[in-house]
Scaffold this motif. Structure first.
Motif, short mmCIF file in Angstrom:
data_model
loop_
_atom_site.label_atom_id
_atom_site.label_comp_id
_atom_site.label_asym_id
_atom_site.label_seq_id
_atom_site.Cartn_x
_atom_site.Cartn_y
_atom_site.Cartn_z
N ALA A 188 0.82 -1.21 0.00
CA ALA A 188 0.00 0.00 0.00
C ALA A 188 0.85 1.26 0.00
CB ALA A 188 -0.93 0.00 1.21
N HIS A 189 2.00 1.20 0.68
CA HIS A 189 2.88 2.38 0.76
C HIS A 189 4.06 2.29 -0.21
CE1 HIS A 189 0.90 4.31 4.15
NE2 HIS A 189 0.77 3.12 4.70
N ASP A 190 4.06 1.24 -1.08
CA ASP A 190 5.10 1.09 -2.11
C ASP A 190 6.48 1.06 -1.46
OD1 ASP A 190 6.10 0.77 -4.66
OD2 ASP A 190 6.30 2.91 -5.02
N LEU A 191 6.66 0.17 -0.51
CA LEU A 191 7.92 0.08 0.24
C LEU A 191 8.49 -1.32 0.18
CD1 LEU A 191 7.05 1.99 3.56
CD2 LEU A 191 8.36 2.87 1.61
N PRO B 53 18.28 -4.30 14.52
CA PRO B 53 18.56 -3.13 13.68
C PRO B 53 18.75 -1.84 14.47
CG PRO B 53 16.71 -4.38 12.82
CD PRO B 53 16.99 -4.91 14.19
N GLY B 54 19.74 -1.04 14.00
CA GLY B 54 19.92 0.30 14.52
C GLY B 54 19.36 1.31 13.55
N ARG B 55 19.56 1.08 12.25
CA ARG B 55 19.02 1.93 11.20
C ARG B 55 18.01 1.12 10.40
NH1 ARG B 55 22.86 4.80 6.76
NH2 ARG B 55 23.52 5.88 8.66
N VAL B 56 16.89 1.75 10.08
CA VAL B 56 15.84 1.09 9.31
C VAL B 56 15.89 1.65 7.89
CG1 VAL B 56 13.37 0.65 9.08
CG2 VAL B 56 14.42 0.77 11.35
N THR B 57 16.39 0.85 6.95
CA THR B 57 16.50 1.27 5.56
C THR B 57 15.33 0.71 4.77
OG1 THR B 57 18.92 1.33 5.66
CG2 THR B 57 17.93 1.17 3.48
N VAL B 58 14.63 1.59 4.06
CA VAL B 58 13.55 1.15 3.17
C VAL B 58 13.75 1.78 1.81
CG1 VAL B 58 11.82 0.70 4.95
CG2 VAL B 58 12.05 2.99 4.01
N TYR B 59 13.33 1.06 0.78
CA TYR B 59 13.34 1.56 -0.59
C TYR B 59 11.89 1.70 -1.04
CZ TYR B 59 18.33 0.44 -0.90
OH TYR B 59 19.69 0.40 -0.69
N GLY B 60 11.60 2.76 -1.77
CA GLY B 60 10.25 2.92 -2.27
C GLY B 60 9.96 4.34 -2.71
N ARG B 61 8.77 4.50 -3.27
CA ARG B 61 8.28 5.82 -3.68
C ARG B 61 6.91 6.04 -3.05
NH1 ARG B 61 10.64 3.79 -8.44
NH2 ARG B 61 12.49 4.96 -9.12
N PRO B 62 6.86 6.12 -1.73
CA PRO B 62 5.56 6.27 -1.07
C PRO B 62 5.02 7.69 -1.21
CG PRO B 62 7.32 6.46 0.53
CD PRO B 62 7.98 6.13 -0.78
N LYS B 63 3.76 7.84 -0.94
CA LYS B 63 3.19 9.17 -0.76
C LYS B 63 3.59 9.61 0.64
CE LYS B 63 -0.70 8.33 -3.87
NZ LYS B 63 -2.18 8.21 -3.99
N LEU B 64 4.52 10.54 0.69
CA LEU B 64 5.15 10.87 1.97
C LEU B 64 4.15 11.37 3.01
CD1 LEU B 64 8.63 12.43 1.18
CD2 LEU B 64 8.13 10.37 2.49
N LEU C 260 15.11 6.47 3.77
CA LEU C 260 14.28 6.18 2.60
C LEU C 260 15.08 6.43 1.34
CD1 LEU C 260 11.53 5.54 1.25
CD2 LEU C 260 10.98 7.98 1.50
N LEU C 261 15.17 5.38 0.48
CA LEU C 261 15.91 5.46 -0.78
C LEU C 261 15.00 5.07 -1.93
CD1 LEU C 261 19.10 3.63 0.50
CD2 LEU C 261 19.00 6.04 -0.07
N GLN C 262 15.32 5.56 -3.12
CA GLN C 262 14.52 5.24 -4.30
C GLN C 262 14.93 3.88 -4.86
OE1 GLN C 262 15.02 8.37 -7.15
NE2 GLN C 262 14.24 9.96 -5.78
N PRO C 263 13.97 3.03 -5.22
CA PRO C 263 14.31 1.76 -5.88
C PRO C 263 14.87 2.02 -7.27
CG PRO C 263 11.94 2.10 -5.86
CD PRO C 263 12.53 3.22 -5.04
N PHE C 264 15.76 1.15 -7.73
CA PHE C 264 16.38 1.33 -9.05
C PHE C 264 16.22 0.08 -9.91
CE2 PHE C 264 19.48 -0.18 -5.98
CZ PHE C 264 20.07 -1.26 -6.61
#
Length: 355
Positions: free
Chosen positions: A254-257, A274-285, A304-308
Motif C-alpha cells: 500500500a505504501h510502495d515500500l 537493527p539500529g538503522r531502518v533502511t527502506v526503498y520505495g516511492r511512497p506518498k510521503l 528512505l531510498l529510491q528503488p532502481f
C-alpha cells in the motif's frame, strides 16, 4: 584492473615500505602456500614476506589490491577479508587511499600501504606498529572508465546477479528490469565479456563461476560509491522505530515500500537487532508520515531510498517472513556499507545463505 597494473601497484608498495618504514620485502609470491587458494575467487593477488629490521619478525601477508580506495571500498575490503579462507594477516595495497578510508581501515583492523606513502602495519609483536602518512602526490595514469561499473551499468549487473533465470534474456527484457536504455545493456554486457566475467554463445550467456565472487564484490563497491548516493536518500525519525515489525505485506504494498538493510537482515537471519531502518520505495510521503508519525531528522533511524530495479514481473522472491524485502544482494551491500562489525557478521551470513 588487469594483472600488470595490480603487480605494478604491489611493486610501488614494496618501494614505499622500504623507503618510508624501513621494511624489506621479498619478491611477491603467486604460488599457493595455503591449501584451497584459487585466485581470483579468493581475492588474493600475491603473498608478501615482510622482514623487519633487527629483532623484528618476518610476516607473510596475503595481498588484496585496489586502485582507488574510498571509505565504501574500505568497508567492502573488510567484508572480503572476513570471509576469505586464508588465515591472514591481510595487506591492502592501493594506488591511493583517501583520508576517510584510512580511518575506516584502521578501525576495521586492515593493514595497508599506498603509492603516496600511507602505511599502517601492526603485529602482536610489541615492536611492530607502524603508521605513516604520505607526503607526496602519486603520479598515475587515469584509470579507463568502464561503462559496466558506472551507475546505469551497475543497475544491469544488479539484475544479472539477482535474477539468475534472466541471464539469457533479451536486451529489451534486461533493460525493463534494470530501468535503463537498450544501449546501456549492450554496453554493459560487452564490458563484462571483455573483462572475462562472461561470454556469449549461441542461445545464451555463460558467466565464469570462478569470477562471480569478484564481480559481486566489484558491484558492491560500485554501488556504495556511485549508485547509492544518487538514490535521493532522506532521513526521518519515526514515533515507533520498530514500526516495520507490525507491517504486513499489504502495508508494504500500500505504501510502495521494500524493507532493506538491517531490518531485512534481521528477517533473513534472525540475527541482527537493527539500529538503522533502511527502506526503498516511492511512497506518498504525507500518508506515510501520518501512518508512522514521521519527522524529518538528518540523524533519524529511518532511511528512505529510491528503488532502481523493476522485478515485479520477474521470477524473483520478494517476500520473506511475511515482509516485502529488497533482493538479498542489496541487503548485503547496505550492511557492508555500514562498516559496523555486527552488520558485517550478518552480511557474511546472508552471503553464505542467499548469494
Amino acid at each position: 584492473m588487469d594483472q600488470p597494473t595490480k603487480f605494478s601497484l604491489i611493486e610501488t608498495a614494496r618501494q614505499v615500505l622500504a623507503q618510508q618504514a624501513g621494511v624489506r620485502t621479498d619478491e611477491p609470491k603467486t604460488d599457493r602456500r595455503f591449501n584451497g587458494i584459487t585466485r581470483p575467487r579468493d581475492g588474493i593477488e600475491a603473498f608478501l614476506d615482510l622482514r623487519f629490521p633487527e629483532k623484528g619478525p618476518d610476516i607473510q601477508y596475503a595481498v588484496l589490491v585496489r586502485r582507488q580506495v574510498t571509505a565504501a571500498v574500505a568497508r567492502n575490503v573488510a567484508a572480503v577479508a572476513q570471509r576469505l579462507p586464508v588465515p591472514g594477516p591481510y595487506l591492502l595495497v592501493a594506488e591511493r587511499i583517501d583520508a576517510e578510508a584510512l580511518a575506516s581501515l584502521k578501525t576495521l583492523g586492515i593493514q595497508y600501504v599506498d603509492g603516496i606513502g600511507n602505511v599502517y602495519l601492526r603485529s602482536t609483536e610489541p615492536y611492530v606498529h607502524i603508521r605513516l602518512s604520505g607526503k607526496h602526490v602519486a603520479k598515475s595514469r587515469p584509470a579507463k572508465v568502464v561503462r559496466a561499473f558506472q551507475p546505469a551499468g551497475l543497475k544491469v549487473i544488479f539484475t544479472l546477479l539477482s535474477l539468475y533465470s534472466q541471464r539469457n534474456s533479451s536486451y529489451r527484457t534486461l533493460a525493463r528490469y534494470s530501468g535503463v536504455a537498450l544501449g546501456t545493456v549492450a554496453g554493459t554486457i560487452e564490458d563484462l565479456e571483455r573483462l572475462g566475467y562472461c561470454r556469449s554463445r549461441k542461445g545464451g550467456r555463460i558467466f565464469d563461476p570462478d569470477r562471480e565472487d569478484e564481480l559481486l564484490d566489484r558491484w558492491v563497491e560500485g554501488y556504495l560509491q556511485k549508485l547509492r548516493p544518487r538514490l535521493g536518500g532522506q532521513r526521518f525519525r519515526a514515533h515507533d522505530p520498530d514500526w516495520w515489525r507490525s507491517f504486513e505485506l499489504a502495508d508494504f504494498r500500500a505504501h510502495d515500500l521494500w524493507l532493506g538493510g538491517e531490518p531485512a537482515a534481521s528477517v533473513l537471519t534472525q540475527y541482527l537487532r537493527p539500529g538503522r531502518v533502511t527502506v526503498y520505495g516511492r511512497p506518498k510521503l504525507n500518508e506515510l508520515a501520518r501512518r508512522l508519525r514521521l519527522s524529518r531528522d538528518d540523524e533519524g533511524e529511518l532511511e528512505l531510498l529510491q528503488p532502481f530495479w523493476d522485478f515485479d514481473k520477474a521470477d524473483a522472491v520478494k517476500e520473506y517472513g511475511g515482509k516485502r524485502l529488497v533482493p538479498p544482494l542489496l541487503v548485503y551491500a547496505d550492511l557492508v556499507g555500514t562498516g559496523d562489525a555486527r552488520c558485517l557478521d550478518a552480511a557474511g551470513l546472508i552471503r553464505e545463505q542467499f548469494l
